[in-house]
Write a protein that holds these residues in place. Structure first.
Motif, PDB file in Angstrom:
ATOM      1  N   CYS B  30      49.891  36.881  59.432  1.00 55.34           N
ATOM      2  CA  CYS B  30      50.332  36.850  60.830  1.00 55.34           C
ATOM      3  C   CYS B  30      50.517  38.293  61.306  1.00 55.34           C
ATOM      4  CB  CYS B  30      51.649  36.086  60.953  1.00 55.34           C
ATOM      5  SG  CYS B  30      52.355  36.206  62.613  1.00 55.34           S
ATOM      6  N   HIS B  32      52.059  39.222  63.923  1.00 53.69           N
ATOM      7  CA  HIS B  32      53.400  39.414  64.501  1.00 53.69           C
ATOM      8  C   HIS B  32      54.441  39.610  63.403  1.00 53.69           C
ATOM      9  CE1 HIS B  32      52.811  38.436  68.831  1.00 53.69           C
ATOM     10  NE2 HIS B  32      51.675  37.989  68.334  1.00 53.69           N
ATOM     11  N   CYS B  33      54.417  38.689  62.432  1.00 56.98           N
ATOM     12  CA  CYS B  33      55.425  38.736  61.367  1.00 56.98           C
ATOM     13  C   CYS B  33      55.035  39.695  60.253  1.00 56.98           C
ATOM     14  CB  CYS B  33      55.628  37.352  60.759  1.00 56.98           C
ATOM     15  SG  CYS B  33      56.102  36.101  61.939  1.00 56.98           S
ATOM     16  N   CYS B  44      50.716  30.835  62.409  1.00 61.31           N
ATOM     17  CA  CYS B  44      51.744  31.296  61.486  1.00 61.31           C
ATOM     18  C   CYS B  44      52.859  30.254  61.371  1.00 61.31           C
ATOM     19  CB  CYS B  44      52.330  32.610  61.999  1.00 61.31           C
ATOM     20  SG  CYS B  44      53.857  33.096  61.170  1.00 61.31           S
ATOM     21  N   ASP B  46      55.802  30.609  60.499  1.00 58.39           N
ATOM     22  CA  ASP B  46      57.114  31.126  60.903  1.00 58.39           C
ATOM     23  C   ASP B  46      57.241  31.182  62.420  1.00 58.39           C
ATOM     24  OD1 ASP B  46      58.517  31.372  58.582  1.00 58.39           O
ATOM     25  OD2 ASP B  46      57.739  33.365  58.121  1.00 58.39           O
ATOM     26  N   CYS B  47      56.306  31.868  63.097  1.00 55.41           N
ATOM     27  CA  CYS B  47      56.475  32.103  64.534  1.00 55.41           C
ATOM     28  C   CYS B  47      55.483  31.290  65.379  1.00 55.41           C
ATOM     29  CB  CYS B  47      56.328  33.586  64.849  1.00 55.41           C
ATOM     30  SG  CYS B  47      54.640  34.195  64.716  1.00 55.41           S
TER      31      CYS B  47
HETATM   32 ZN   LIG Z   1      54.314  34.906  62.520  1.00 58.89          ZN
END
Ligand SMILES: [Zn+2]
Lengths: 383, 135
Positions: B30, B32-33, B44, B46-47
């Motif tokens: 990801c 972003h993460c 992702c 997570d996000c």
């Molecule tokens: Zn993410």
């Protein structure tokens, strides 16, 4: 809003026979248990307006028994599904969706009559990322974290074997248990290696059988002419973590256990010292160890010593798996129903290995391989 | 069935298996993460961002935990280890450990491993051998 004390189990029974029942199909085992539970309760079948089951569809179970439900739950998340059924039934009854729910389990695990065949879907996540590495059933997958647990906590092979030894002590008192002969740690460690570090006697039985429950409101229970006193639902929990055991967050603890257990304890308002009797689904010998820690009865890495000191054995402070468990009593495939049945018997005072003065019992189940979990806190004290 | 079970890719997992076919272990990251995740999916976990990219991994891992199966699956010869390996980049995979005796003595938790590939039908799957051993 809480259902604490508002819901009661008013009927509970297992199949007439347990172990080897080749004359009944899986659906037939659901029905046999259901009829026994209806008789145990003394209720008219026409009063049942909710049906929940796993393994066999509740559609099949309802039709087989001639019931037209207004509420149906086919939650099937493995062996703890019945804990979830009771939880869902409690919510549905409290919300007025139905009044009397029949929960059934039946599995021809040993004779394999009408039980369906197991074949992995090679496009599923398990089929792509686990099956190619050669697992041959739960014994080769469920205990995959045990070596990690041993390394991190110091658990020894002898301590793990002791779980099976202690449960056999309970089974020895139970005429319905499949395995009743006393065993020693040496016997366990000398039994055939199934999947290192797990020996045969650390793995659950494979049997035929079933069980059923009738759940209604505590209010309605008071007006019923029951054959046994009601068992009240104090608190419930459920959760899930992963369909692939290889993707557990931590191989030394079950997230689903922790979440489900905490939810049930919080709802019940009881503390661990209030628990007189405990059932922890033991598909394998490491499960009571994980369960005792993840439910908060002992600290991390302390469960094996707790069991070794006799705390969970007959006469101990926290009687655990008093029917003999999946290791020695019976294990059809989705054993959770039998854990609930033993909690109900202990609360009714009718268990084969009855613990004196049980007022609060906890039945904790696992589904899949640390995939899902369900927890029931039960009492015989009207709230 | 006498050969080892072979995975059947889905559109979401095809790039993973294409990587294995090319001798490369790859996973999505990801952006972003800044984290790798497994199993493959186009977002992702997570996000939920779909700004994820396939990246090759080092192939370095450690032996996180295992059982030694004594009841062979089709195509396998018992006893053999079914393991979970800890990838250097974070995620864990189920796998087999090759090039080493399938014994508790030889299979030490946290030992260093390196990815290798083995055929399952027409598909190559990642397996792991002790780091430094000759492939
Ligand atoms: Zn993410």
């Amino acid at each position: 809003m809480s259902i604490k004390g508002q819901i009661a189990i008013v009927g509970a029974a297992e199949t007439s026979e347990l172990g080897r029942i080749p004359q009944l199909s899986a659906l037939g085992l659901h029905a046999d248990a259901a009829v026994n539970a209806i008789r145990d309760c003394g209720i008219d079948k026409a009063e049942i307006d909710g049906v929940a089951s796993a393994g066999q569809s509740p559609v099949a179970v309802a039709k087989h028994l001639g019931i037209t439900p207004t509420w149906v739950d086919g939650t099937s998340v493995g062996g703890c599904s019945f804990m979830l059924h009771v939880r869902h039934a409690a919510a549905a009854i409290a919300a007025g969706m139905c009044e009397v729910v029949l929960v059934t389990h039946g599995e021809s695990g040993r004779s394999r009559v009408g039980n369906g065949a197991w074949s992995p879907d090679l496009q599923s996540l398990n089929g792509q990322f686990e099956v190619p590495y050669g697992p041959t059933g739960p014994p080769t997958m469920f205990p995959i974290g045990v070596l990690r647990y041993m390394k991190e906590t110091g658990l020894t092979a002898e301590q793990l074997a002791t779980v099976a030894v202690v449960q056999r002590q309970w089974a020895a008192q139970n005429p319905r248990a499949m395995m009743r002969d006393p065993i020693t740690v040496e016997d366990v460690l000398a039994s055939r290696m199934i999947a290192y570090p797990m020996h045969l006697l650390e793995c659950c039985l494979v049997t035929d059988g079933g069980g059923a429950l009738l759940v209604t409101s505590a209010e309605r229970a008071r007006s019923m002419d029951l054959t046994s006193p009601p068992v009240y639902v104090l608190g419930t929990g459920e959760s899930c973590e992963t369909p692939m055991v290889s993707q557990m967050e931590d191989f030394t603890t079950s997230k689903a256990f922790r979440v489900s257990g905490a939810k049930a304890f919080a709802e019940s308002g009881i503390g661990h010292a209030d628990v007189d009797h405990l059932m922890i689904y033991d598909a394998f010998a490491h499960l009571p160890i994980y369960g005792l820690e993840d439910l908060g009865f002992v600290g991390r890495g302390e469960a094996a010593a707790f069991i070794g000191e006799g705390n969970t054995a007959p006469g101990g402070s926290l009687p655990l798996n008093t029917n003999g468990g999946g290791l020695s009593y019976t294990h059809t495939g989705m054993y959770g129903m039998f854990a609930i049945q033993e909690s109900v018997r202990q609360l009714r005072g009718t268990a084969a290995a009855q613990v004196p003065g049980v007022e609060v019992s906890v039945a904790h189940g696992v589904g899949g391989m640390f995939g899902a979990s369900g927890t029931l806190v039960l009492t015989n004290q009207a709230q | 069935m006498t050969s080892k079970a072979a995975p059947v890719p889905t559109p979401e997992t095809q790039p993973y298996w294409d990587g294995c076919a090319a001798g490369e272990l790859r996973l999505q990251r990801c952006t972003h993460c800044d984290t790798f995740y497994f199993p493959p999916r186009p977002f992702c976990p997570d996000c939920l961002s779909d700004e994820v990219v396939w990246k090759p991994l080092s192939g370095r891992a450690t032996l996180h935990t295992y059982v030694i199966n004594h009841r062979a699956a089709p195509g396998f010869e018992a006893p053999y280890a079914i393991a979970v390996v800890q990838l250097e980049e974070g995620p864990r995979l189920m796998s087999n450990i090759v090039g080493v005796p399938q014994t508790p003595e030889a299979l030490e938790l946290d030992m260093a491993l390196q990815v290798a590939f083995e055929g399952r039908g027409d598909v190559q799957v990642p397996v792991f051998r002790p780091a430094g051993s000759v492939s």
